[in-house]
Structure formats: structure tokens, C-alpha cells
Design a protein around this motif. Sequence first.
Motif: not given
Length: 102
Positions: A70-96
Motif C-alpha cells: 500500500x502507498x500512504x496517500x495522506x496523513x492528517x493529525x488532530x493538532x499541529x502540536x503536542x505537549x511532551x507526554x501528550x497524545x496525538x490522534x491521526x488518520x491516514x489514507x492509503x491505496x493499493x
Amino acid sequence: MKSGAQWIGILGRIPVGEGRTFQGQAFDSAGKVRYAGQVTGIRIIAEQTTAVALVLQEVDAPAPFENAVPVITSVVAQSATVTPGGTLSWMRARRTRTRVMP
């Protein structure tokens, strides 16, 4: 003569001339041709050694592997910054090769 993973040999008394063709075949224990190859256009010169590399390819090769990485076509993060020890949510799209996958 076998030399490592290769077979080598020396042929003599090949007539001098242009456009010589060399063929090779490798057989299994039942006598079936498993590998074959050919090289053409070889020039033989008097009193000289001519090196010929003959590559044998599998005769009845299986179909090539159809799946693709699969080729990853995009990655989208919930936030542009994250604090040390914090959590970051993200989504990715891929294609075959055939379809887009979430």
C-alpha cells in the motif's frame, strides 16, 4: 564445471566469424527443461578468447506476485502540536494498485 553458483566452461575450435549464437538449457532429474537461455551476435576472432555470458531463465516460471505494497496517500493529525507526554490522534489514507483504503 561448477564454480560457486555458476557453471563455467571453455569451448574450442569454434569457427572464426560474426553472428555466432550460443544456447543453454538446464534439465531436472526427469529430463524436463527447467531453464533456458540464448545469446546472439557473438563475434569469434582468431587466436583470441571470447567471453560469453549466458543467463538461463526459468522456462515455466510461476505467475508474478499480484499484490502490491500500500502507498500512504495522506496523513492528517488532530493538532499541529503536542505537549511532551501528550497524545496525538491521526488518520491516514492509503491505496493499493486497485483501490483506496481508509
